[in-house]
Design a protein around this motif. Structure first.
Motif, PDB file in Angstrom:
ATOM      1  N   TRP A   1       0.843  -1.188   0.000  1.00 54.08           N
ATOM      2  CA  TRP A   1       0.000   0.000   0.000  1.00 54.08           C
ATOM      3  C   TRP A   1       0.884   1.247   0.000  1.00 54.08           C
ATOM      4  CZ3 TRP A   1      -4.987   0.115   3.418  1.00 54.08           C
ATOM      5  CH2 TRP A   1      -5.806  -0.975   3.113  1.00 54.08           C
ATOM      6  N   PRO A   2       0.456   2.335  -0.648  1.00 59.81           N
ATOM      7  CA  PRO A   2       1.162   3.598  -0.492  1.00 59.81           C
ATOM      8  C   PRO A   2       1.031   4.098   0.950  1.00 59.81           C
ATOM      9  CG  PRO A   2      -0.245   3.642  -2.434  1.00 59.81           C
ATOM     10  CD  PRO A   2      -0.620   2.420  -1.671  1.00 59.81           C
ATOM     11  N   LEU A   3       2.047   4.834   1.385  1.00 58.51           N
ATOM     12  CA  LEU A   3       2.038   5.322   2.768  1.00 58.51           C
ATOM     13  C   LEU A   3       0.813   6.187   3.065  1.00 58.51           C
ATOM     14  CD1 LEU A   3       5.784   6.243   3.410  1.00 58.51           C
ATOM     15  CD2 LEU A   3       4.466   4.443   4.513  1.00 58.51           C
ATOM     16  N   ARG A   4       0.447   7.086   2.100  1.00 60.76           N
ATOM     17  CA  ARG A   4      -0.675   7.983   2.361  1.00 60.76           C
ATOM     18  C   ARG A   4      -1.984   7.211   2.470  1.00 60.76           C
ATOM     19  NH1 ARG A   4      -0.933  13.189   2.556  1.00 60.76           N
ATOM     20  NH2 ARG A   4       1.191  13.375   1.730  1.00 60.76           N
ATOM     21  N   ARG A   5      -2.158   6.196   1.655  1.00 66.53           N
ATOM     22  CA  ARG A   5      -3.389   5.409   1.728  1.00 66.53           C
ATOM     23  C   ARG A   5      -3.466   4.672   3.073  1.00 66.53           C
ATOM     24  NH1 ARG A   5      -4.759  -0.012  -1.863  1.00 66.53           N
ATOM     25  NH2 ARG A   5      -6.761  -0.502  -0.819  1.00 66.53           N
ATOM     26  N   ALA A   6      -2.335   4.068   3.517  1.00 64.65           N
ATOM     27  CA  ALA A   6      -2.330   3.364   4.799  1.00 64.65           C
ATOM     28  C   ALA A   6      -2.557   4.333   5.953  1.00 64.65           C
ATOM     29  CB  ALA A   6      -1.003   2.633   4.978  1.00 64.65           C
ATOM     30  N   ALA A   7      -1.972   5.547   5.835  1.00 69.10           N
ATOM     31  CA  ALA A   7      -2.160   6.546   6.887  1.00 69.10           C
ATOM     32  C   ALA A   7      -3.625   6.969   6.980  1.00 69.10           C
ATOM     33  CB  ALA A   7      -1.261   7.743   6.636  1.00 69.10           C
ATOM     34  N   ASP A   8      -4.276   7.180   5.816  1.00 65.55           N
ATOM     35  CA  ASP A   8      -5.690   7.538   5.834  1.00 65.55           C
ATOM     36  C   ASP A   8      -6.545   6.409   6.398  1.00 65.55           C
ATOM     37  OD1 ASP A   8      -5.079   9.969   4.775  1.00 65.55           O
ATOM     38  OD2 ASP A   8      -5.537   9.395   2.690  1.00 65.55           O
ATOM     39  N   ARG A   9      -6.199   5.172   6.055  1.00 64.80           N
ATOM     40  CA  ARG A   9      -6.987   4.025   6.520  1.00 64.80           C
ATOM     41  C   ARG A   9      -6.930   3.890   8.031  1.00 64.80           C
ATOM     42  NH1 ARG A   9      -9.079   0.793   8.892  1.00 64.80           N
ATOM     43  NH2 ARG A   9      -9.702  -1.350   8.391  1.00 64.80           N
ATOM     44  N   PHE A  10      -5.764   4.122   8.641  1.00 59.57           N
ATOM     45  CA  PHE A  10      -5.611   3.932  10.096  1.00 59.57           C
ATOM     46  C   PHE A  10      -5.623   5.259  10.853  1.00 59.57           C
ATOM     47  CE2 PHE A  10      -3.937   0.042   8.286  1.00 59.57           C
ATOM     48  CZ  PHE A  10      -4.420  -0.933   9.141  1.00 59.57           C
ATOM     49  N   GLN A  11      -5.930   6.382  10.134  1.00 58.87           N
ATOM     50  CA  GLN A  11      -6.111   7.699  10.744  1.00 58.87           C
ATOM     51  C   GLN A  11      -4.882   8.150  11.534  1.00 58.87           C
ATOM     52  OE1 GLN A  11      -9.761   7.602  12.993  1.00 58.87           O
ATOM     53  NE2 GLN A  11     -11.040   7.427  11.157  1.00 58.87           N
ATOM     54  N   VAL A  12      -3.716   8.039  10.862  1.00 59.09           N
ATOM     55  CA  VAL A  12      -2.477   8.576  11.425  1.00 59.09           C
ATOM     56  C   VAL A  12      -1.782   9.362  10.321  1.00 59.09           C
ATOM     57  CG1 VAL A  12      -2.186   6.720  13.125  1.00 59.09           C
ATOM     58  CG2 VAL A  12      -1.204   6.461  10.814  1.00 59.09           C
ATOM     59  N   SER A  13      -0.695  10.013  10.664  1.00 59.54           N
ATOM     60  CA  SER A  13       0.053  10.776   9.668  1.00 59.54           C
ATOM     61  C   SER A  13       0.923   9.844   8.828  1.00 59.54           C
ATOM     62  CB  SER A  13       0.941  11.819  10.368  1.00 59.54           C
ATOM     63  OG  SER A  13       1.961  11.177  11.111  1.00 59.54           O
ATOM     64  N   PRO A  14       1.293  10.264   7.600  1.00 53.59           N
ATOM     65  CA  PRO A  14       2.208   9.448   6.796  1.00 53.59           C
ATOM     66  C   PRO A  14       3.542   9.203   7.499  1.00 53.59           C
ATOM     67  CG  PRO A  14       1.145  11.103   5.434  1.00 53.59           C
ATOM     68  CD  PRO A  14       0.772  11.417   6.850  1.00 53.59           C
ATOM     69  N   THR A  15       4.002  10.175   8.281  1.00 55.10           N
ATOM     70  CA  THR A  15       5.257   9.986   9.018  1.00 55.10           C
ATOM     71  C   THR A  15       5.144   8.829  10.002  1.00 55.10           C
ATOM     72  OG1 THR A  15       5.698  12.363   8.841  1.00 55.10           O
ATOM     73  CG2 THR A  15       6.943  11.124  10.481  1.00 55.10           C
ATOM     74  N   THR A  16       4.018   8.757  10.720  1.00 55.63           N
ATOM     75  CA  THR A  16       3.808   7.655  11.658  1.00 55.63           C
ATOM     76  C   THR A  16       3.707   6.326  10.923  1.00 55.63           C
ATOM     77  OG1 THR A  16       2.645   9.124  13.189  1.00 55.63           O
ATOM     78  CG2 THR A  16       2.247   6.767  13.431  1.00 55.63           C
ATOM     79  N   ALA A  17       3.008   6.325   9.806  1.00 57.99           N
ATOM     80  CA  ALA A  17       2.897   5.086   9.022  1.00 57.99           C
ATOM     81  C   ALA A  17       4.272   4.619   8.564  1.00 57.99           C
ATOM     82  CB  ALA A  17       1.979   5.305   7.825  1.00 57.99           C
ATOM     83  N   LYS A  18       5.140   5.556   8.134  1.00 59.37           N
ATOM     84  CA  LYS A  18       6.486   5.191   7.676  1.00 59.37           C
ATOM     85  C   LYS A  18       7.313   4.621   8.844  1.00 59.37           C
ATOM     86  CE  LYS A  18      10.512   7.009   5.225  1.00 59.37           C
ATOM     87  NZ  LYS A  18      11.480   6.384   6.152  1.00 59.37           N
ATOM     88  N   ARG A  19       7.153   5.231  10.047  1.00 60.56           N
ATOM     89  CA  ARG A  19       7.946   4.754  11.184  1.00 60.56           C
ATOM     90  C   ARG A  19       7.625   3.305  11.495  1.00 60.56           C
ATOM     91  NH1 ARG A  19       6.685   8.359  14.562  1.00 60.56           N
ATOM     92  NH2 ARG A  19       5.062   7.321  15.773  1.00 60.56           N
ATOM     93  N   TRP A  20       6.330   2.947  11.543  1.00 62.46           N
ATOM     94  CA  TRP A  20       5.986   1.575  11.881  1.00 62.46           C
ATOM     95  C   TRP A  20       6.321   0.614  10.746  1.00 62.46           C
ATOM     96  CZ3 TRP A  20       5.998   1.243  16.644  1.00 62.46           C
ATOM     97  CH2 TRP A  20       5.400   2.195  17.478  1.00 62.46           C
ATOM     98  N   ALA A  21       6.237   1.070   9.528  1.00 64.70           N
ATOM     99  CA  ALA A  21       6.628   0.204   8.408  1.00 64.70           C
ATOM    100  C   ALA A  21       8.126  -0.075   8.438  1.00 64.70           C
ATOM    101  CB  ALA A  21       6.229   0.854   7.089  1.00 64.70           C
ATOM    102  N   ASP A  22       8.946   0.968   8.726  1.00 68.47           N
ATOM    103  CA  ASP A  22      10.395   0.770   8.802  1.00 68.47           C
ATOM    104  C   ASP A  22      10.772  -0.176   9.948  1.00 68.47           C
ATOM    105  OD1 ASP A  22      10.699   2.437   6.665  1.00 68.47           O
ATOM    106  OD2 ASP A  22      11.211   4.221   7.864  1.00 68.47           O
ATOM    107  N   ARG A  23      10.091  -0.029  11.086  1.00 67.98           N
ATOM    108  CA  ARG A  23      10.393  -0.926  12.207  1.00 67.98           C
ATOM    109  C   ARG A  23       9.998  -2.369  11.876  1.00 67.98           C
ATOM    110  NH1 ARG A  23       8.922   1.678  18.103  1.00 67.98           N
ATOM    111  NH2 ARG A  23       9.981   3.699  17.854  1.00 67.98           N
ATOM    112  N   TYR A  24       8.918  -2.536  11.132  1.00 68.98           N
ATOM    113  CA  TYR A  24       8.498  -3.882  10.763  1.00 68.98           C
ATOM    114  C   TYR A  24       9.518  -4.521   9.824  1.00 68.98           C
ATOM    115  CZ  TYR A  24       5.580  -7.639   8.898  1.00 68.98           C
ATOM    116  OH  TYR A  24       5.095  -8.858   8.493  1.00 68.98           O
ATOM    117  N   ARG A  25      10.061  -3.729   8.901  1.00 70.99           N
ATOM    118  CA  ARG A  25      11.082  -4.264   7.995  1.00 70.99           C
ATOM    119  C   ARG A  25      12.338  -4.683   8.771  1.00 70.99           C
ATOM    120  NH1 ARG A  25       9.523   0.458   4.926  1.00 70.99           N
ATOM    121  NH2 ARG A  25       8.309  -0.144   3.078  1.00 70.99           N
ATOM    122  N   THR A  26      12.655  -3.934   9.822  1.00 69.10           N
ATOM    123  CA  THR A  26      13.897  -4.201  10.562  1.00 69.10           C
ATOM    124  C   THR A  26      13.722  -5.286  11.630  1.00 69.10           C
ATOM    125  OG1 THR A  26      14.537  -1.893  10.246  1.00 69.10           O
ATOM    126  CG2 THR A  26      15.724  -3.146  11.946  1.00 69.10           C
TER     127      THR A  26
END
Length: 327
Positions: free
Chosen positions: A25-50
């Motif tokens: 999913w694009p970051l903005r779409r995931a952020a809108d779906r879970f009602q958080v900012s794109p920055t927050t969505a990127k942080r949790w995605a990066d932690r999941y990758r690591t």
């Protein structure tokens, strides 16, 4: 556990991260779906990758480096003053020209024990204990009080009269003055409930101590308490053969405190402090008889009505089916 203002739980963070990483999913779409900012969505995605699913938990917000932290030599001086002088943060700060808040932070970081939790004589942490049932251990101690002369002591007659009475109490020469003498408070106190029995007697001889213990044992038995052990200091009356024979007849195990360690018998010591504060010296009595007449009232108040801060109520509340509890 997430903090109170977190938008996502750990499960929500994992779902968001999987949408971005696994489902592309694009970051903005995931952020809108879970009602958080794109920055927050990127942080949790990066932690999941690591770190995978384990990376969804909160991490400590403590900084990796603290350049303004108090230097270690000063911290050692703060802790040294605490151990050697037993000073609080205000007095330590005054000595070292440091803010009291800084000294307090150092002591907390080092997990230094509170001053109230340290033994006054040795500065060692106080080891507190309490037996599980009434009668498991009875503390016995003796408190020595000077008798009040007729007309009153120094509290009513002034320091000059008090000095004169002191000479009469301990004369330098035989038969030089009438001897006023002492009173001896013998106390037996239950370790679990703090229920106390006390008598004021003429001496601390072995016969007196043994007789008191028989009466105290009968008093506790009358309150439904079966005694298994008794703890005393190393006074001569408690080391006598009569004392051990008396306890053998009563079926009680004898225990002694360590030499020069009165803290082991601290519950009885503390009761005597309360007794002197709230009975012996609570008012300026003009005679010994007047003070002794007021004694029987205090143990009843202490056992049934006085709030004991260590147990959260009167001692009688800890003794099941105690008769006369509400008198």
């Amino acid at each position: 556990m997430p903090h109170a203002n977190a938008s996502l739980t750990e499960r929500g963070r994992l779902r968001l991260a999987r949408c971005v990483v696994d489902d592309k999913w694009p970051l903005r779409r995931a952020a809108d779906r879970f009602q958080v900012s794109p920055t927050t969505a990127k942080r949790w995605a990066d932690r999941y990758r690591t770190d995978g699913a384990a990376g969804m938990t909160d991490r400590s917000s403590r900084p990796h480096h603290s350049p303004n932290r108090t230097p270690h030599p000063i911290e050692r001086r703060v802790l040294h003053l605490r151990r050697s002088k037993r000073l609080g943060p205000v007095r330590i700060g005054w000595r070292l020209s440091l803010p009291a808040s800084t000294c307090h932070a150092i002591l907390r970081r080092a997990r230094a024990a509170r001053l109230s939790h340290l033994d006054r004589a040795t500065a060692e942490p106080i080891r507190r204990y309490e037996h599980d049932r009434p009668g498991d251990l009875i503390h016995i101690d003796i408190k020595k009080l000077g008798n009040i002369p007729d007309g009153g002591g120094w509290r009513t007659q002034g320091r000059a009269a008090g000095s004169h009475n002191k000479q009469r109490t301990t004369p330098k020469r035989k038969n030089s003055h009438p001897v006023i003498g002492y009173a001896y408070l013998h106390t037996a106190l239950d370790d679990h409930s703090r229920l106390a029995y006390t008598e004021i007697l003429a001496d601390e001889a072995k016969e007196t101590a043994a007789g008191f213990w028989r009466r105290a044992h009968a008093w506790f038995a009358g309150h439904g308490i079966t005694i298994t052990r008794v703890l005393t200091d190393n006074g001569s009356c408690y080391k006598s053969r009569l004392w051990h024979q008396t306890n053998a007849e009563l079926g009680v195990t004898v225990k002694k405190t360590r030499p020069y360690r009165p803290q082991t018998n601290g519950k009885a010591e503390r009761f005597h402090r309360t007794l002197t504060d709230e009975w012996a010296y609570a008012k300026a009595n003009t005679s010994e008889n007047a003070r002794r007449k007021a004694l029987p009232r205090f143990p009843h108040t202490y056992n049934h009505h006085r709030h004991h801060t260590a147990i959260g109520g009167p001692p009688a509340d800890r003794v099941p089916n105690l008769s006369g509890q509400n008198i």
